[in-house]
Design a protein around this motif. Structure first.
Motif, short mmCIF file in Angstrom:
data_model
loop_
_atom_site.label_atom_id
_atom_site.label_comp_id
_atom_site.label_asym_id
_atom_site.label_seq_id
_atom_site.Cartn_x
_atom_site.Cartn_y
_atom_site.Cartn_z
N LEU A 5 49.57 42.27 42.76
CA LEU A 5 49.92 41.39 41.65
C LEU A 5 48.74 41.22 40.68
O LEU A 5 48.92 41.24 39.46
CB LEU A 5 50.37 40.02 42.16
CG LEU A 5 51.74 39.99 42.83
CD1 LEU A 5 52.00 38.60 43.41
CD2 LEU A 5 52.82 40.36 41.84
N LYS A 6 47.55 41.08 41.24
CA LYS A 6 46.35 40.93 40.41
C LYS A 6 46.13 42.19 39.57
O LYS A 6 45.86 42.12 38.38
CB LYS A 6 45.15 40.65 41.31
CG LYS A 6 43.85 40.45 40.58
CD LYS A 6 42.73 40.18 41.57
CE LYS A 6 41.39 40.10 40.87
NZ LYS A 6 40.29 39.89 41.84
N GLU A 7 46.23 43.34 40.21
CA GLU A 7 46.04 44.61 39.51
C GLU A 7 47.11 44.83 38.44
O GLU A 7 46.81 45.27 37.33
CB GLU A 7 46.06 45.76 40.52
CG GLU A 7 45.64 47.09 39.93
CD GLU A 7 45.51 48.16 40.99
OE1 GLU A 7 45.85 49.31 40.66
OE2 GLU A 7 45.07 47.86 42.11
N ALA A 8 48.36 44.49 38.76
CA ALA A 8 49.45 44.63 37.79
C ALA A 8 49.25 43.71 36.60
O ALA A 8 49.45 44.10 35.44
CB ALA A 8 50.79 44.35 38.46
N THR A 9 48.83 42.48 36.87
CA THR A 9 48.61 41.51 35.80
C THR A 9 47.49 41.96 34.88
O THR A 9 47.64 42.00 33.65
CB THR A 9 48.29 40.12 36.38
OG1 THR A 9 49.37 39.70 37.21
CG2 THR A 9 48.07 39.11 35.28
N PHE A 10 46.35 42.30 35.46
CA PHE A 10 45.21 42.72 34.63
C PHE A 10 45.49 44.06 33.93
O PHE A 10 45.05 44.27 32.80
CB PHE A 10 43.93 42.78 35.46
CG PHE A 10 43.38 41.43 35.79
CD1 PHE A 10 42.99 40.56 34.78
CD2 PHE A 10 43.27 41.00 37.10
CE1 PHE A 10 42.49 39.30 35.07
CE2 PHE A 10 42.77 39.74 37.40
CZ PHE A 10 42.38 38.89 36.39
N GLY A 11 46.22 44.93 34.60
CA GLY A 11 46.59 46.21 33.96
C GLY A 11 47.50 45.99 32.76
O GLY A 11 47.32 46.62 31.72
N SER A 12 48.45 45.08 32.90
CA SER A 12 49.36 44.76 31.80
C SER A 12 48.61 44.12 30.63
O SER A 12 48.83 44.47 29.47
CB SER A 12 50.46 43.82 32.26
OG SER A 12 51.23 44.42 33.27
N ILE A 13 47.75 43.18 30.95
CA ILE A 13 46.96 42.51 29.91
C ILE A 13 46.08 43.53 29.19
O ILE A 13 45.97 43.52 27.96
CB ILE A 13 46.12 41.35 30.51
CG1 ILE A 13 47.05 40.22 30.94
CG2 ILE A 13 45.08 40.85 29.51
CD1 ILE A 13 46.37 39.14 31.76
N ASN A 14 45.47 44.42 29.94
CA ASN A 14 44.63 45.45 29.36
C ASN A 14 45.44 46.38 28.44
O ASN A 14 44.97 46.75 27.36
CB ASN A 14 43.93 46.26 30.46
CG ASN A 14 42.85 47.16 29.91
OD1 ASN A 14 42.22 46.83 28.91
ND2 ASN A 14 42.64 48.28 30.56
#
Length: 155
Positions: A5-14
């Motif tokens: 979830l953390k990786e998906a969130t930061f990836g999306s924000i990026n």
């Protein structure tokens, strides 16, 4: 699970940030060019496209941006034009039909040329297919629907 979830969130924000740093300057530049009437001079030679498809002249800019830079950047211009009330539903539909079959002509063509395709044949085929498809759809939209669209824009 939390790492995913953390990786998906930061990836999306990026990803959103990456698109925003490109789209926002383009939109600002387009607005400045529009305010100083430079866009009118740039798009005027391409107004024949609007006449062929029986759309407003305001369709030319989003169409050109989509053809040259792709759907991501073209979408920003299309959305902005629609919000300003410059495009009706018919115009938006025809722009979408054209850009589905022919967008990012330089980028896509160069990618396929890199793997051995003939760029000229690819580019010409895409442009012809987009013109034919959009022309057919521009003729198939019933006149009654055109009147309805025009009345909605006047309201």
């Amino acid at each position: 699970m939390m790492n995913i979830l953390k990786e998906a969130t930061f990836g999306s924000i990026n990803s959103v940030y990456s698109i925003a740093i490109i789209i926002i300057p383009i939109m600002i530049t387009l607005q400045i060019l529009k305010d100083y009437k430079v866009l009118d001079k740039i798009t005027k030679p391409f107004n024949f496209l609007a006449r062929i498809f029986k759309t407003s002249n305001e369709t030319v800019l989003p169409l050109l941006v989509g053809i040259l830079f792709g759907l991501s950047y073209g979408a920003g211009v299309i959305i902005q034009s629609a919000k300003e009330g410059n495009l009706n539903k018919r115009d938006l539909t025809l722009i979408t039909i054209f850009l589905v079959s022919c967008h990012a002509v330089f980028e896509d063509t160069l990618i396929f040329v890199a793997v051995g395709a003939n760029g000229y044949i690819l580019l010409i085929t895409r442009l012809i297919a987009a013109f034919i498809l959009t022309y057919i759809f521009s003729k198939k939209l019933p006149a009654a629907e055109l009147q309805e669209i025009r009345q909605e824009n006047l309201s």
